[in-house]
Design a protein around this motif. Structure first.
Motif, mmCIF file in Angstrom:
data_model
loop_
_atom_site.group_PDB
_atom_site.id
_atom_site.type_symbol
_atom_site.label_atom_id
_atom_site.label_comp_id
_atom_site.label_asym_id
_atom_site.label_seq_id
_atom_site.Cartn_x
_atom_site.Cartn_y
_atom_site.Cartn_z
ATOM 1 N N GLU A 1 1.315 4.241 -2.700
ATOM 2 C CA GLU A 1 1.095 5.627 -2.293
ATOM 3 C C GLU A 1 2.260 6.513 -2.670
ATOM 4 O O GLU A 1 2.085 7.606 -3.189
ATOM 5 C CB GLU A 1 0.878 5.709 -0.775
ATOM 6 N N ARG B 1 -5.453 10.360 -9.194
ATOM 7 C CA ARG B 1 -6.509 9.379 -8.994
ATOM 8 C C ARG B 1 -7.521 9.331 -10.132
ATOM 9 O O ARG B 1 -8.182 8.351 -10.345
ATOM 10 C CB ARG B 1 -7.225 9.631 -7.669
ATOM 11 N N LYS C 1 0.834 -1.206 0.000
ATOM 12 C CA LYS C 1 0.000 0.000 0.000
ATOM 13 C C LYS C 1 0.868 1.256 0.000
ATOM 14 O O LYS C 1 0.654 2.187 -0.753
ATOM 15 C CB LYS C 1 -0.893 0.019 1.247
#
Ligand code: UDP
Ligand code: MG
Length: 339
Positions: free
Chosen positions: A315, A321, A311
């Motif tokens: 990130e 996004r 994760k």
């Protein structure tokens, strides 16, 4: 929506021509560049004649730190040919980076760019089809190999296996499509926002989205010279592709840990039964159970930690996004301004 569409159609109807940049990465390609230029010139002249491309279009050779005369040759070709330009990188940064450098340069000067290998393995006749599809409103046109007749068995086997593994790992890529593709200016603008260091362009483009189409072509043999992708580079490229786009390997460890832990419970029951039957040596049952239970627990824990690292890893890439393709707002349409 309809207004935007009509505007775009009208634009295309009236002008029907665009500024095209061919981005061609070159690493020790002195043997092929003359021939590549000859063939691309014919294509460019033809498209100019047909009014499809403007005079500002260019064949952009990106010299990726070649050790031979490639850059001198590019300079010479630039002087002698109307369409040819060159970009020289500070050192060898690898195929993907060279393509990106070319695309990022081209994006400020073109309506669309096509990336293509220097060795004429990609069919230059597909270029005009790509341009036609762009003029019909497609943002991305993938060049897809219709067959691999001319590849060695080994190359075919490894390459097709690679695409299958990628699919299985959940990476959205186009089967048998390498780096021969057209991208419009707005796709390139989006691509600029992807700041990742481990580049894998063919995985990134489907991620960006926008209307796309495929063009099929027969892949040729290399015109001259040797492949600049030895097995080692190919494997590391494939591994980069998987690890840059998927956390499945980590999840696989996690599920393996869970499975082994359940196996350990089965063995626990089995050991107790055997123990009660008195058919075991002293200490066997406890050893059996602890080996399996601990192994399972450890894998489970590593997998869980990996999940978090995965994760964090995604990130730190800081990918955007989403990208806005169209604004559906009456007020904005009337005023003609964007957000
Ligand atoms: N290339 C590059 N930098 C490198 C290796 C290759 O720019 O470090 C270029 C090369 O000049 C060619 C393209 O990438 O235009 C594809 O390489 P190649 O044809 O050798 O790979 P293959 O087709 O054998 O997979
Ligand atoms: Mg090649």
């Amino acid at each position: 929506n309809i207004i935007v569409l009509c505007n775009r159609l009208e634009d295309n109807m009236s002008t029907k021509s665009m500024t095209l940049y061919m981005v061609v990465p070159c690493y020790n390609e002195e043997e092929v560049l003359e021939e590549t230029t000859k063939q691309l010139n014919v294509i460019f002249d033809g498209m100019k004649e047909a009014g499809k491309i403007t005079e500002k279009s260019r064949i952009l050779y990106v010299n990726d730190g070649s050790r031979d005369q490639t850059w001198n040759l590019i300079s010479k070709l630039h002087k002698e040919n109307f369409w040819v330009s060159g970009l020289n990188l500070s050192r060898n940064r690898g195929h993907q980076n060279a393509v990106l450098a070319g695309l990022m340069y081209a994006k400020d000067h073109c309506d669309a760019a096509i990336s293509m290998d220097a060795d004429l393995q990609d069919d230059v006749h597909a270029i005009e089809q790509m341009v036609d599809l762009y003029l019909q409103g497609k943002d991305v046109v993938y060049g897809v190999r219709s067959s691999r007749k001319k590849d060695t068995f080994f190359k075919k086997f490894t390459a097709e296996g690679f695409y299958k593994i990628m699919k299985w790992m959940g990476v959205d890529i186009v089967f048998n499509h390498a780096d021969f593709r057209l991208m419009s200016k707005r796709v390139l603008m989006e691509m600029e926002k992807y700041k990742e260091v481990n580049l894998f362009l063919r995985g990134m483009v489907p991620l960006i989205g926008y209307p796309s189409e495929c063009v099929y072509y027969e892949r040729n043999e290399r015109f001259a010279g040797e492949s600049k992708y030895p097995l080692k580079k190919m494997l590391s490229f494939a591994f980069d592709g998987i690890t840059s786009f998927s956390v499945k390997p980590i999840r696989f460890i996690l599920s393996m840990g869970i499975v082994i832990f359940f196996v350990s419970i089965a063995i626990l029951i089995y050991s107790i039964v055997r123990h009660c039957m008195g058919a075991t040596a002293l200490g066997w049952s406890s050893l059996m159970v602890s080996i399996w239970a601990l192994g399972g627990l450890q894998l489970f824990a590593i997998g869980l930690i990996g999940e978090y690292i995965g994760k964090m890893y995604l990130e730190t890439k800081g990918r955007p996004r989403f990208a806005i393709q169209e604004v559906l707002d009456k007020v904005e349409n009337e005023k003609g301004t964007a957000l």
